[in-house]
Structures are given as structure tokens and as C-alpha cells.
Scaffold this motif. Structure first.
Motif, PDB file in Angstrom:
ATOM      1  N   ALA A   1       0.825  -1.201   0.000  1.00  0.00           N
ATOM      2  CA  ALA A   1       0.000   0.000   0.000  1.00  0.00           C
ATOM      3  C   ALA A   1       0.866   1.262   0.000  1.00  0.00           C
TER       4      ALA A   1
ATOM      5  N   GLY B   1       0.729   3.258  -2.837  1.00  0.00           N
ATOM      6  CA  GLY B   1      -0.506   3.996  -3.048  1.00  0.00           C
ATOM      7  C   GLY B   1      -1.451   3.256  -3.970  1.00  0.00           C
ATOM      8  N   GLY B   2      -2.712   3.586  -3.820  1.00  0.00           N
ATOM      9  CA  GLY B   2      -3.738   3.061  -4.723  1.00  0.00           C
ATOM     10  C   GLY B   2      -3.921   1.554  -4.601  1.00  0.00           C
ATOM     11  N   ASP B   3      -4.615   0.981  -5.569  1.00  0.00           N
ATOM     12  CA  ASP B   3      -4.850  -0.466  -5.596  1.00  0.00           C
ATOM     13  C   ASP B   3      -3.683  -1.163  -6.257  1.00  0.00           C
ATOM     14  N   GLN B   4      -2.967  -1.925  -5.490  1.00  0.00           N
ATOM     15  CA  GLN B   4      -1.879  -2.680  -6.099  1.00  0.00           C
ATOM     16  C   GLN B   4      -2.382  -4.095  -6.393  1.00  0.00           C
TER      17      GLN B   4
END
Lengths: 158, 751
Positions: free
Chosen positions: A126, A129-132
Motif C-alpha cells: 500500500a 498507493g492506490g490499488d496494487q
């Protein structure tokens, strides 16, 4: 594999500086360094002739025979949506061994070195950032290196 | 689940396969038994064999903590004991229960493997039925023994089992004989077995006892008194048994005499009969009745030793004969011990490993071959090359023999699978009270063990289908003048490199019009599509997903699936299913399977610079492609070949590989390889023919499951791996038209 573990790039000082450490095998795709737990890599191969499979999924380069066993080879560049590059003398195939799943060959640009990462050197995915994607397990940092740590099971199964 | 504790999985696997083998054997005995009961010629040995098989099963189940299995075996053992002792008649009810028990064993084994739910309830139900039929009934036995002038000395020591056999033989009207024979003590066991074997065609040896020796100083030989029942006369017995020094005397029937009141009143099995009078031709009996050893009365002793052991009948003889009972007891303890000594149970994966090694040896062989050629081509090493070439030829030949040898080991007969089908069909036939005969031919046909294991489910579906949809109810059959009992024929035979299995019924047949109407109703095809359908196409509809009319879960397969699954499963084995039918006459489904999956002979072809292998078993011929002989029919390229139309498939476009066959270069030659699957033929257009080769085919990994058209891949030597075409799938895909091609594409997009 033994060669890799004793490769000159490895920093031996870190072997005993406390805490549980996990060994990661680092490789490159383009300019990015990725790493997978070395316990899940059975072997590093120079690419033998690869037999293409018509109508196979796009990520699959083809099949190779490793001592009598057929292994499907997946191009990680295609898998990650990177531009394909021609094979060169550094191109390698990492043969996975995750226990339950069938072995898969992962086509990578170049194998670098083994990192022994302590827990505090690993950040969760995480942090990017964002949806990994599920196969990115975290970010490893050691000295100046920044490693994208991959979760093999998720990578193979998806 | 059984608690296997620290037992290794290999031990467990051994238990499963041994238990399964015994259960299969039981099923086979049962079928024999049923036939024998129908012909009222029951061989007591069959019941004995079954009894011992169950006993063994109980033993190994106990060893592995499979309590459900050992518990059921215990009860079954008791019931079989009742049967062989004549306390329980072999009614169809009893036989039904035995069949159920065999099926339940299979279920229990699946449960122990963790592949089926706990059958506890079914077991309880079956055991309750056992108890219901084995209610002890104290029927007064009319004493038929008194019809004979039996020597009470011998009669008094009969075991319960022997008494039962004696009674049943007398009831079948056989005559009794008393035999006197002398055997050397050292060969007593084998001599007796030999004698019994020789006596079998004539009748049955009921019992034998050591006889008082005529020569007290002879410690090397033992004389035996033998009681035998036979339909032949004394002279025939004498010549058939042909034992030196044999004396045969008929036991006289009492003329018209009713039984002496005393004998009739005495319960036969409880105490030795009073002396009736010895046959005059024999020396007076000196063996006393009560000399029977106490443990001989215990039922457990029958179980362990069978009824075969020579009993020391008197203390004086006990020392001399004590060797025999021990040896015999051990031999009789476990069923099939002598058979086990000549066979080895091998995990098929071990054979696969051997096969892989052999495949690699074949690759080494090719490399050596190339080396030999190179040496022969060079001036300085020619002689060396010739020598190497000769060695290479020998190596090649012996490698071939080894390959055949390993393949032979993998082959098993279809018989056991067919037996299972027979049991299954028998069960449904009774359940629906629709009599049907299963006629089996070719059960000795051999096929790869791996194929056999995958065969029984699809075959069961087909037999079940023939029964459900083919065989009419009795009234309907009689109305059209067919025999009351329907027939389903199961025929197997080898045809080249294939094994063909036919399931044929004499039922109502299939009406193409009705099939098409039903398929339209179910949305399997549209009305437009139906217009161009031939009867053949219509029959094939029954294999389409969604066509199956059965929505009820069948108790045979346990899965309410249709024939589409049958077809898929057979296709996985590299086989195909075809149907022909005639309304009112019957339906025939034909499965064509490869004999083995391990090593196949292939034709290597080149398409777009890549090598592919086509199993030679499906190749009919190969020839140069002549575009001027082709026409376009309904958007498909068709070649006229000797008056027949052959649809052509451009493999390069099917596989979407770059090829040079876009016909722009008219000087290039292409080849057509005609493949045939069943009666369907297809011409595959390829760039080049490379040659033939034996290959070890290996499956593609799970990650390539979605890729259709390839049966696997194989190493060709020189580090190359070639894909092996799944001819059946390709023929299906190309000839079945756009629908399945679309499905294949969809599969590709999904992956």
C-alpha cells in the motif's frame, strides 16, 4: 542456485545483524528491480529453445523441457504490460517451486543478486498507493536498492 | 476415516489397492455364483473362496483401522459361513444382499480415501437385512444319511461343513465311494491336493482320515480313508485318479430300508451316529468317533484352516500327521497367496518414470546415431563410425524391446471393468423390473491401465443410457415381437493401434426427427440449423451439453450427467464416440480409444517453421496438395479424392501461425495429411513432412488447460519440444462447424 547465493554482490555483513531475515532473489524487467522469495525458486535456467503454443494465453511464451518435464514459460514483461524485448545473453528463466502448484518458468531480463531482508526493511504494498495487484506483496529497501516484492502464488494463479 | 497413524501413505495405498482387488474378485465370484445358482450347479469352492476373501478383507481392514470395513466383513463372513454350511439357502434375496455388500465395499473404500461421504447408514441398513435373512431356523433335518451304509467311524468325525457337503451331494443323487490310498508322509500335502484336483471333474472328496495302517512298522507312509461323492462308477474313478495302490469301493445304498428309528431320532450334527454297520469290503474300523479334537468343533477353526486339514483322528496317529494340519492351515489362511507370489503390484507412476527415462535414452540414441553418421562421413574416422553405427543399431533394437516390455506391463484386460458394468446393470435391471441380459465379448482385450481407470464411469453411463432409453418395458417388447428379456451387448476388440468398445442394445432405437425436435425445444440448436441436419448429425446431438434428458441423479454414477460428459471424458483419453441407430431395432454406440497413452508413433510435420507431431494411429495417408482439385462447398474447402470428398483444414490458419501457404507462391509444394477419427476424415494442410518418430507424450501443464487441439508435447531429441496434435479434438472442432470454434476462441480469450 548455489552460485547465486555466493554471488559477489551479496553483502555478508548483514548475515548476523539480528532479527528474522528472508532471502529474496532479485531480477530486472526493464529498469525496475523485482524480487521473489528464493525458497520458491528451484532453478535458474539459460533459455533453451522455447516451443510456442498456438492459441495459448498471451502471457505464455511457450513450453520448454527441463530434464524430461514440460514447463510452461510465462513472459513477465507481458504479464506486467511492459514492452517485450528480444532475448539477450542475460535473459534467464526462473523455475518456480511453490510446493502445490506446477512449476512455471518466469522469463526475466537479468538475475541480479540475493537480498536478505529484515522485517523493518519491507514496506507493505500500500506504500505505493492506490490499488496494487495481489501479486505485489510489498516494497523492499536495502541501501540504495528498491525492490518490488512479488507473491508467486498470486502471480501464477492469476 | 481410518486412522492410519504413522503408516506411510505407500502402505495405505497398498491397502487400498489390495482391498479393491479383493472386492473386485468378490464381485466376479458373485457373478459366477449367480450364474451357477440359476443353473442349480453351485460349486462349493466358489463360496469357500468368497468366504476366505471376506476373511482376508476383515483382516487387512482391521490392520489399517478401517473399522467400517472390518465390521461389515465380520457380518458378511458369518452370513457366508451360514451359506457354505447349508444353514442358509442361496435365494435371490441373499444374492442381492451379497451384491449390495460388494458395492458397499467400494463405497467404503472411497470413503476411507476421503472421496465419498460416510456410508455408516447404508452399512447399518445392509447389516439389518443380513440379520433378517439369517434368522436361525431349526428345521428338522430328515436324515438322508441313513440311506447309505456309512461307516460310523468315519461319519462320526465329519465336520459340520463336511456333513453339509455330504448331505447336499446325496440330495443331488450322487453315489458315495470309499477310497483307500497310501501316500508317503513327505509328499502328503501335494499328493492330496493333486488327488482332489483330479477328483473334481468326477465329483467331490468329502473327507479323508488316516486309516489304521496294515503295516505297523511302516512309519514313512500314511494310509488314508477317503469319502468321495461322484456321479461316475468305481472303475472310472480308479482310472481317472490313477494313483498307485488305490482301492475304490462303492458305499452301498440300503435297499428300500427306512432309516433305523434310532438314527432318525438322533440330531445328526450333535453326536456321532450309532454304528450302522461297516461295509464288508473294508477292514473293521478302529478309529473311534469321539477322537475328534475339541478345537475342530469351534467355528473359528473352520475359518482359519478351511475344512481341508487332515485331522489326527486318534492319539496314536496324531504324532504322525501333525505336520499336515499346520502347513495346510497356514496356506489356507489368506486368499490368493499362491497367486500373489507370481505377481507384483506396482505403482503406475513408477512405470511412468521408467518410461520417461526410456524416452531420454531414445534421445541419447538419436544423438549417438547422428554422431555415427558424422564419423562415417569423415575420411579419417570412417572405420570408427562404422563400428559406432553397428553398436547404435543394436542399442536401438534393444531399446525397442525394452519399450515394448514396459508397455506390456502397463496393459490390463478390460474384464474387471466389464464385470463392474454387469453388476451395475444387474442392479438397475432388478430395480426397474425390466429384465435385461448383458452379453460380453472381448473382455480379454488389453488396454493401458491408465485408460482402463478412466473408462468405467463413461461406460456405465452408456450402459445405463442404453437401459433407460433403449430397452423397452416388457409389454412393449412383446407387442412388437421382441424377446421379453432385452439384450445389451458389450463388445471389445483391438483394431490396429486402437481398442474399440461397442455398447449395443436391441431396444427401441433413436428417431432422428424426435432428437432434432427435442434439441430445438431445449435450445441446443435452432430451427435453421436443424434443416441441414442428416440422421448422423442428429444422433450426434445427444452428446451436446444441455441435451441430456436426465435430470434425476442416477444412483449408479451418483452424478446426474448426460452423454456430453461421456464424450468429454472419452475425448480426454484421446478417443471418440460415435452412434448409429435404427428405429425399432436398437442403438449402437462405439468408443474408439488408443491402446496406450505412453508411447506413440507420430508423423512430424512442419507448419510455419514449427514442428508438430500427428499421432500416426490417426493418419491414413499423406500426399502433395493440388489446389486445382479442391472446391469450395458451403464455405469449406473440399478436396475430391478417389471419388470421395475430403474437407481440408489449413492448420496454419487454425493455429494462427505465419505460414507460406497463402497460395500466393504457386511454386511451393504443400502436403495434405489425411487423418481419420472413427468414420470422420479430415485433410490437414501442412508445409512439410519431416518423418516418423516414436515419442513419449507428456501432458501440457495446468496453466495451458484452456488451449484446445493439443494432446500434449514431446521431446524430439536435439532439445526441441514439439506439440502433439489432439486429432480427435481438431476433427471435432473443424467439422462441428463454427459453434465449437467459437468456444475455443472464447476459451483462449478467457485464459
Amino acid at each position: 542456485m548455489a552460485d547465486i547465493v555466493r554471488s559477489p554482490g551479496r553483502d555478508l555483513r548483514r548475515a548476523n545483524d539480528g532479527g528474522k531475515r528472508i532471502e529474496y532473489l532479485a531480477f530486472t524487467l526493464g529498469s525496475q528491480i523485482y524480487a521473489v522469495p528464493i525458497q520458491h525458486i528451484a532453478e535458474i535456467l539459460k533459455p533453451p529453445p522455447i516451443t510456442e503454443i498456438p492459441r495459448a494465453p498471451r502471457n505464455v511464451v511457450g513450453i520448454i523441457s527441463v530434464r524430461g518435464k514440460l514447463v510452461t514459460v510465462v513472459d513477465l514483461r507481458r504479464r506486467f504490460g511492459l514492452v517485450e524485448s528480444p532475448f539477450d545473453r542475460r535473459t534467464r528463466i526462473l523455475l518456480t517451486d511453490t510446493g502445490d502448484d506446477e512449476p512455471i518458468g518466469l522469463l526475466v531480463d537479468e538475475v541480479r543478486q540475493v537480498y536478505r531482508l529484515a522485517e523493518h526493511e519491507i514496506e507493505p504494498a500500500a506504500a505505493l498507493g492506490g490499488d496494487q495487484p495481489a501479486y505485489i506483496f510489498g516494497i523492499g529497501r536495502q541501501d540504495d536498492a528498491l525492490l518490488v516484492l512479488l507473491e508467486l502464488k498470486a502471480l501464477i494463479e492469476s | 476415516m481410518a486412522d492410519f497413524g504413522s503408516e506411510s501413505s505407500e502402505k495405505k495405498e497398498e491397502f487400498f489397492s489390495e482391498a479393491q482387488e479383493i472386492v473386485d474378485g468378490l464381485g466376479k465370484f458373485l457373478l459366477d455364483l449367480e450364474g451357477a445358482v440359476a443353473a442349480s450347479r453351485v460349486d462349493p469352492d466358489v463360496i469357500n473362496e468368497m468366504f476366505r476373501a471376506v476373511h482376508t478383507l476383515k483382516g487387512i481392514a482391521g490392520l489399517f483401522g478401517a473399522t467400517r470395513m472390518s465390521g461389515m466383513s465380520h457380518e458378511l463372513e458369518n452370513m457366508l459361513d451360514d451359506v457354505r454350511m447349508g444353514r442358509l439357502d442361496l435365494t435371490s434375496n441373499v444374492i442381492d444382499l451379497l451384491f449390495k455388500a460388494v458395492d458397499l465395499y467400494t463405497h467404503i473404500l472411497l470413503f476411507e480415501r476421503g472421496e465419498a461421504p460416510d456410508p455408516q447408514q447404508e452399512i447399518a441398513k445392509l447389516l439389518a437385512s443380513f440379520a433378517a435373512v439369517t434368522q436361525p431356523e431349526e428345521a428338522p433335518t430328515s436324515n438322508i444319511f441313513t440311506q447309505f451304509d456309512l461307516d460310523p467311524g468315519m461319519f462320526g468325525v465329519l465336520t459340520e461343513y463336511e456333513e453339509h457337503r455330504l448331505k447336499s451331494n446325496i440330495e443331488s443323487g450322487l453315489a458315495l465311494f470309499r477310497l483307500r490310498v497310501r501316500f508317503n508322509l513327505t509328499v502328503l500335502d501335494t499328493a492330496l491336493e493333486d488327488l482332489k484336483k483330479k477328483a473334481k471333474p468326477l465329483g467331490e472328496i468329502i473327507t479323508y482320515l488316516p486309516a489304521p495302517s496294515t503295516d505297523e512298522s511302516d512309519f514313512e507312509n500314511l494310509e488314508l480313508d477317503i469319502l468321495m461323492a461322484s456321479k461316475s462308477d468305481a472303475a472310472t474313478i480308479d482310472t481317472t485318479l490313477s494313483v498307485e495302490g488305490l482301492v475304490v469301493n462303492p458305499v452301498k445304498r440300503r435297499s428300500g430300508g427306512g432309516p433305523p428309528p434310532k438314527a432318525a431320532a438322533a440330531p445328526v450334527s450333535k453326536s456321532p451316529l450309532p454304528k450302522i454297520g461297516a461295509p464288508p469290503s473294508l477292514p473293521p474300523p478302529t478309529i473311534a468317533g469321539p477322537a475328534r479334537l475339541p478345537q475342530d468343533l469351534a467355528p473359528e477353526s473352520h475359518a482359519a484352516h478351511g475344512a481341508k486339514s487332515v485331522r489326527p483322528a486318534a492319539p496314536a496317529h496324531a504324532a504322525r500327521t501333525s505336520v499336515a494340519p499346520q502347513a495346510q492351515g497356514q496356506a489356507g489362511q489368506f486368499v490368493g497367496k499362491s497367486a500373489a507370489q507370481t505377481t507384483v503390484r506396482v505403482d503406475i507412476r513408477k512405470l511412468d518414470r521408467l518410461m520417461t527415462i526410456l524416452g531420454e535414452l531414445a534421445i541419447v540414441r538419436s544423438a549417438v546415431g547422428r554422431l555415427a553418421e558424422r564419423l562415417r562421413g569423415s575420411v579419417e574416422h570412417r572405420e570408427l563410425g562404422t563400428d559406432l553405427h553397428r553398436l547404435h543399431r543394436t542399442f536401438e533394437r534393444q531399446l525397442g524391446q525394452m519399450q515394448n516390455g514396459i508397455l506390456e506391463v502397463r496393459m490390463v484386460q478390460l474384464g474387471p471393468v466389464f464385470d463392474k458394468l454387469q453388476r451395475g446393470l444387474r442392479a438397475i435391471s432388478r430395480e426397474y423390473s425390466r429384465p435385461v441380459n448383458l452379453v460380453i465379448t472381448g473382455q480379454e482385450t488389453e488396454i493401458d491401465k491408465l485408460i482402463v481407470e478412466e473408462l468405467s464411469d463413461p461406460l456405465m453411463h452408456m450402459v445405463r443410457n442404453a437401459f433407460d432409453h433403449g430397452i423397452e418395458i416388457v409389454e412393449d417388447r412383446l407387442k412388437v415381437g421382441k424377446p421379453e428379456v432385452g439384450t445389451i451387448a458389450l463388445n471389445a476388440f483391438q483394431k490396429g493401434n486402437h481398442v474399440v468398445i461397442e455398447v449395443e442394445d436391441d431396444g427401441r432405437g433413436m428417431d432422428p426427427k424426435l432428437i432434432i425436435a427435442s434439441a430445438i425445444r431445449k435450445g441446443v440448436i435452432t430451427e435453421d440449423e436443424s434443416r441441414e441436419m442428416s440422421a448422423r448429425d442428429a444422433y450426434r446431438l445427444v452428446f451436446m451439453p444441455g441435451f441430456s434428458t436426465k435430470t434425476v441423479v442416477t444412483d449408479l454414477s451418483g452424478r446426474g450427467v448426460g452423454l456430453d460428459v461421456v464424450k468429454t471424458n472419452i475425448a480426454k483419453l484421446g478417443g471418440i464416440v460415435d452412434v448409429t441407430s435404427e428405429v425399432g431395432i436398437g442403438t449402437k454406440m462405439t468408443i474408439t480409444l488408443p491402446v496406450t497413452l505412453a508411447i506413440i508413433n507420430v508423423l512430424i510435420v512442419e507448419i510455419g517453421g514449427r514442428s508438430f507431431a500427428i499421432p500416426l494411429a490417426s493418419v491414413e495417408e499423406a500426399f502433395v496438395y493440388d489446389p486445382s482439385l479442391t472446391r469450395n462447398v458451403e464455405g469449406r474447402e473440399v478436396l475430391s479424392l478417389r471419388g470421395q470428398s475430403l474437407p481440408i483444414c489449413h492448420l496454419s490458419s487454425l493455429f494462427q501461425v505465419d505460414a507460406f501457404d497463402d497460395a500466393s507462391d504457386s511454386t511451393r509444394k504443400f502436403y495434405v495429411v489425411t487423418v481419420a477419427v472413427g468414420i470422420r476424415r479430415l485433410g490437414l494442410l501442412v508445409d512439410r513432412l519431416e518423418g516418423q518418430q516414436d515419442i513419449v507424450i507428456k501432458p501440457l501443464g495446468r496453466s495451458l488447460k484452456s488451449v484446445h487441439g493439443f494432446a500434449g508435447a514431446a521431446e524430439l531429441g536435439d532439445q526441441r519440444v514439439a506439440l502433439v496434435l489432439d486429432v480427435a479434438a481438431i476433427v471435432e472442432e473443424v467439422l462441428a462447424g463454427d459453434q465449437s470454434r467459437f468456444l475455443a476462441m472464447a476459451g483462449e480469450g478467457r485464459a
